[in-house]
Design an enzyme around this catalytic site. Sequence first.
Site, PDB file in Angstrom:
ATOM      1  N   GLU A 162      32.342 -58.197  30.832  1.00 13.47           N
ATOM      2  CA  GLU A 162      31.564 -59.395  31.088  1.00 13.47           C
ATOM      3  C   GLU A 162      32.448 -60.626  30.941  1.00 13.47           C
ATOM      4  O   GLU A 162      33.328 -60.671  30.083  1.00 13.47           O
ATOM      5  CB  GLU A 162      30.383 -59.483  30.118  1.00 13.47           C
ATOM      6  CG  GLU A 162      29.364 -58.386  30.382  1.00 13.47           C
ATOM      7  CD  GLU A 162      28.127 -58.477  29.502  1.00 13.47           C
ATOM      8  OE1 GLU A 162      27.025 -58.254  30.022  1.00 13.47           O
ATOM      9  OE2 GLU A 162      28.252 -58.773  28.297  1.00 13.47           O
ATOM     10  N   CYS A 204      35.137 -67.975  29.920  1.00 14.71           N
ATOM     11  CA  CYS A 204      35.357 -67.199  28.693  1.00 14.71           C
ATOM     12  C   CYS A 204      35.725 -65.778  29.115  1.00 14.71           C
ATOM     13  O   CYS A 204      34.897 -65.044  29.653  1.00 14.71           O
ATOM     14  CB  CYS A 204      34.081 -67.232  27.851  1.00 14.71           C
ATOM     15  SG  CYS A 204      34.200 -66.289  26.338  1.00 14.71           S
ATOM     16  N   CYS A 252      35.711 -53.483  21.335  1.00 13.88           N
ATOM     17  CA  CYS A 252      36.606 -54.092  20.345  1.00 13.88           C
ATOM     18  C   CYS A 252      36.733 -53.163  19.152  1.00 13.88           C
ATOM     19  O   CYS A 252      35.780 -52.487  18.784  1.00 13.88           O
ATOM     20  CB  CYS A 252      36.045 -55.449  19.892  1.00 13.88           C
ATOM     21  SG  CYS A 252      37.167 -56.360  18.808  1.00 13.88           S
ATOM     22  N   CYS A 300      33.807 -56.514  13.249  1.00 16.00           N
ATOM     23  CA  CYS A 300      33.250 -57.586  12.422  1.00 16.00           C
ATOM     24  C   CYS A 300      31.757 -57.309  12.237  1.00 16.00           C
ATOM     25  O   CYS A 300      31.077 -56.862  13.164  1.00 16.00           O
ATOM     26  CB  CYS A 300      33.496 -58.944  13.066  1.00 16.00           C
ATOM     27  SG  CYS A 300      35.273 -59.309  13.203  1.00 16.00           S
ATOM     28  N   CYS A 333      29.009 -58.818  14.835  1.00 15.68           N
ATOM     29  CA  CYS A 333      29.373 -58.958  16.248  1.00 15.68           C
ATOM     30  C   CYS A 333      28.954 -57.711  17.024  1.00 15.68           C
ATOM     31  O   CYS A 333      29.341 -56.592  16.676  1.00 15.68           O
ATOM     32  CB  CYS A 333      30.884 -59.169  16.376  1.00 15.68           C
ATOM     33  SG  CYS A 333      31.426 -59.313  18.100  1.00 15.68           S
ATOM     34  N   CYS A 347      28.266 -66.089  21.914  1.00 16.61           N
ATOM     35  CA  CYS A 347      29.330 -65.504  21.088  1.00 16.61           C
ATOM     36  C   CYS A 347      28.856 -64.225  20.413  1.00 16.61           C
ATOM     37  O   CYS A 347      27.811 -64.200  19.774  1.00 16.61           O
ATOM     38  CB  CYS A 347      29.750 -66.475  19.987  1.00 16.61           C
ATOM     39  SG  CYS A 347      30.453 -67.988  20.596  1.00 16.61           S
TER      40      CYS A 347
HETATM   41  N1  SAH Z   1      38.238 -61.233  18.813  1.00 16.96           N
HETATM   42  C1  SAH Z   1      38.455 -62.659  18.985  1.00 16.96           C
HETATM   43  C2  SAH Z   1      37.844 -63.174  20.250  1.00 16.96           C
HETATM   44  C3  SAH Z   1      36.317 -63.154  20.278  1.00 16.96           C
HETATM   45  S1  SAH Z   1      35.746 -64.772  20.129  1.00 16.96           S
HETATM   46  C4  SAH Z   1      37.961 -63.383  17.763  1.00 16.96           C
HETATM   47  O1  SAH Z   1      37.330 -62.769  16.917  1.00 16.96           O
HETATM   48  O2  SAH Z   1      38.254 -64.571  17.606  1.00 16.96           O
HETATM   49  C5  SAH Z   1      34.070 -64.565  19.775  1.00 16.96           C
HETATM   50  C6  SAH Z   1      33.629 -65.411  18.611  1.00 16.96           C
HETATM   51  O3  SAH Z   1      32.219 -65.196  18.371  1.00 16.96           O
HETATM   52  C7  SAH Z   1      34.341 -65.037  17.330  1.00 16.96           C
HETATM   53  O4  SAH Z   1      34.594 -66.187  16.566  1.00 16.96           O
HETATM   54  C8  SAH Z   1      33.293 -64.173  16.643  1.00 16.96           C
HETATM   55  O5  SAH Z   1      33.516 -64.075  15.275  1.00 16.96           O
HETATM   56  C9  SAH Z   1      32.039 -64.913  17.005  1.00 16.96           C
HETATM   57  N2  SAH Z   1      30.830 -64.109  16.867  1.00 16.96           N
HETATM   58  C10 SAH Z   1      30.721 -62.771  16.909  1.00 16.96           C
HETATM   59  N3  SAH Z   1      29.454 -62.390  16.731  1.00 16.96           N
HETATM   60  C11 SAH Z   1      28.732 -63.520  16.589  1.00 16.96           C
HETATM   61  C12 SAH Z   1      27.353 -63.788  16.389  1.00 16.96           C
HETATM   62  N4  SAH Z   1      26.467 -62.788  16.296  1.00 16.96           N
HETATM   63  N5  SAH Z   1      26.949 -65.071  16.288  1.00 16.96           N
HETATM   64  C13 SAH Z   1      27.843 -66.068  16.392  1.00 16.96           C
HETATM   65  N6  SAH Z   1      29.162 -65.886  16.582  1.00 16.96           N
HETATM   66  C14 SAH Z   1      29.603 -64.620  16.674  1.00 16.96           C
END
Ligand code: SAH
Length: 363
Positions: A101, A114, A121, A125, A128, A344
């Site tokens: 996506e 984006c 991944c 985390c 996520c 995100c």
């Molecule tokens: N792997 C990289 C690129 C992904 S960026 C990174 O972690 O930076 C995507 C962003 O969205 C990251 O900052 C991640 O921590 C954040 N994110 C993931 N799940 C989320 C959620 N449920 N709500 C808000 N932000 C989230």
Amino acid sequence: MTEMATEDTNTTIELKGMSLEEMERFVAERGEPSYRGRQLFQWIYGRGATTFEQMTDLPAALRAALTEQASIGGLAHLDRQMSRDGTRKYLFGCADGRQIETVLIPDEERLTACLSIQVGCALACAFCLTGMMGFVRHLQAGEIVDQVLALREELAPGERIGNLVLMGMGEPLHNYEATVKALAILLHPLGLAYPARRVTLSTVGLVPEITRLAASGLGVNLAVSLHAATDELRDRLVPINRRYPLNELMAALRAYPLHPRRRITFEYTLMDGVNDRPEDARELARLLRGLRCKVNLLPLNEAPAIPFRQPSRNRVEAFQRTLKSAGVLATIRESRGWDISAACGMLVTETGQKSLDTAACLA
Ligand code: SAH
């Protein structure tokens, strides 16, 4: 977009994804002068050509030979969803059937794309959804670059993609080689010609690769997904912190060669009662002291599978005020595209079996 003809893939050489040097070598091996490689590079990336017939300044015989021996693949455009707030999410198919996506986010006068970097991944985390999908595979450089080329085909007259953020599915620094190769094409004046200041790579904080990226000279902006200011909390939210704890991460960031007018961005997803207390904000201010940076506060995007909640608006604003009074620049990022799961951490294309654990994938 043209879909890559699968019967061609065994017999022809795929050009999309090649660096300038690789294209020059490719033509040199066929007895052509190296400037023909530059022309190919410019046609494919700079002008988005999808056939050799379009390359009108190449001799007809060369075009015919290229049509036989080479191909210009592309992602298949499978679906598009439009959010109420104008955010658009695209579903693209790779040549092997995997799906990714890509999100287009409108700002005042330009669009931000984006980009995804992996299918799934490995970093897991805790909040996520992409992380919950598990790791499927790395994207190749051509698949990363082609997201921008494919999006360009979708633009209305007058629309322009002004900013690129590597913040889609996956962890760019876990797919370091392809990411850096794609960035070189995206930045090259004969390629997509993006100025480095308009490109931001977001990482969970893979320390050795941050140092490599610093030395690469690409000069792109860096965003770091922090989410916690103590190892105890970050170990739980961002498991890779157990491998690269905060003191190592901060040391690598302090050494990152920042353009004098730029700052490192820290993403901090706020979760109710988890990392949003006043003492968390004070701890964060202490951690960032002396670093030229800004903090992007993202109230958690909720989903049934995510075991945390979004804090109240009051708590979010209080967190921001505490940071500001400690001298830290902090903005609250409004979530975009939530209604189409383009926000995100919401990008998921298939259920990967989480067979590979983080440690195994990164080893
Ligand atoms: N792997 C990289 C690129 C992904 S960026 C990174 O972690 O930076 C995507 C962003 O969205 C990251 O900052 C991640 O921590 C954040 N994110 C993931 N799940 C989320 C959620 N449920 N709500 C808000 N932000 C989230």
